[in-house]
Design a protein around this motif. Structure first.
Motif, PDB file in Angstrom:
ATOM      1  N   HIS A  30       0.833  -1.210   0.000  1.00 32.84           N
ATOM      2  CA  HIS A  30       0.000   0.000   0.000  1.00 32.84           C
ATOM      3  C   HIS A  30       0.860   1.248   0.000  1.00 32.84           C
ATOM      4  N   GLY A  31       1.946   1.226   0.762  1.00 34.39           N
ATOM      5  CA  GLY A  31       2.805   2.398   0.862  1.00 34.39           C
ATOM      6  C   GLY A  31       3.553   2.703  -0.415  1.00 34.39           C
ATOM      7  N   SER A  32       4.026   1.663  -1.097  1.00 35.36           N
ATOM      8  CA  SER A  32       4.825   1.905  -2.292  1.00 35.36           C
ATOM      9  C   SER A  32       3.971   2.154  -3.526  1.00 35.36           C
ATOM     10  N   ALA A  33       2.797   1.537  -3.595  1.00 37.47           N
ATOM     11  CA  ALA A  33       1.960   1.678  -4.783  1.00 37.47           C
ATOM     12  C   ALA A  33       0.959   2.817  -4.670  1.00 37.47           C
ATOM     13  N   LYS A  34       0.884   3.418  -3.491  1.00 35.11           N
ATOM     14  CA  LYS A  34      -0.086   4.495  -3.256  1.00 35.11           C
ATOM     15  C   LYS A  34      -1.518   4.041  -3.534  1.00 35.11           C
ATOM     16  N   THR A  35      -1.784   2.768  -3.247  1.00 28.17           N
ATOM     17  CA  THR A  35      -3.132   2.248  -3.428  1.00 28.17           C
ATOM     18  C   THR A  35      -3.976   2.602  -2.216  1.00 28.17           C
ATOM     19  N   PRO A  36      -5.260   2.796  -2.422  1.00 26.14           N
ATOM     20  CA  PRO A  36      -6.114   3.160  -1.291  1.00 26.14           C
ATOM     21  C   PRO A  36      -6.239   2.004  -0.292  1.00 26.14           C
ATOM     22  N   VAL A  37      -6.427   2.354   0.955  1.00 27.60           N
ATOM     23  CA  VAL A  37      -6.624   1.357   2.001  1.00 27.60           C
ATOM     24  C   VAL A  37      -8.090   1.363   2.413  1.00 27.60           C
ATOM     25  N   SER A  38      -8.489   0.315   3.116  1.00 27.47           N
ATOM     26  CA  SER A  38      -9.877   0.227   3.566  1.00 27.47           C
ATOM     27  C   SER A  38     -10.153   1.293   4.626  1.00 27.47           C
ATOM     28  N   VAL A  39     -11.419   1.547   4.831  1.00 27.12           N
ATOM     29  CA  VAL A  39     -11.834   2.518   5.843  1.00 27.12           C
ATOM     30  C   VAL A  39     -11.367   2.069   7.224  1.00 27.12           C
TER      31      VAL A  39
END
Length: 106
Positions: A30-39
């Motif tokens: 998540h940190g490297s790809a800048k993908t959104p995380v769950s709520v």
């Protein structure tokens, strides 16, 4: 956000995988790809950050990390960090901070 919290608190990133309930590899992804995380993940991270902010406001940034890691008699002899890996624990630390802010404890 996790990287900044790790730097502010002198905690390893592995600690935060417990806080946000995701594996270290997922956290890195998540940190490297800048993908959104769950709520839920975002909420846990923000709750943790809010508590750190409150302690830093009361104790100062340098002393806050030590205070968070120190065993506390008002928390059953456990450190605030031990509680802050769960939502229930974060609420307990928050209530304790409320009491400190109101002057109930020294």
């Amino acid at each position: 956000m996790i990287v900044r919290l790790a730097q502010r608190t002198n905690l390893p990133k592995s600690y935060f995988s417990k806080v946000i309930k995701v594996s270290q590899s997922t956290m890195s992804r998540h940190g490297s790809a800048k993908t959104p995380v769950s709520v839920d993940v975002a909420d846990a991270a923000f709750q943790f950050a809010e508590l750190v902010d409150r302690v830093e406001h009361m104790r100062g940034q340098v002393a806050a990390a030590a205070w968070l890691a120190r065993d506390n008699p008002h928390l059953g002899g456990r450190s605030p960090l031990e509680f802050m890996t769960t939502e229930t624990g974060r609420r307990r630390v928050s209530r304790y901070l409320d009491s400190l802010e109101e002057g109930a404890y020294g």
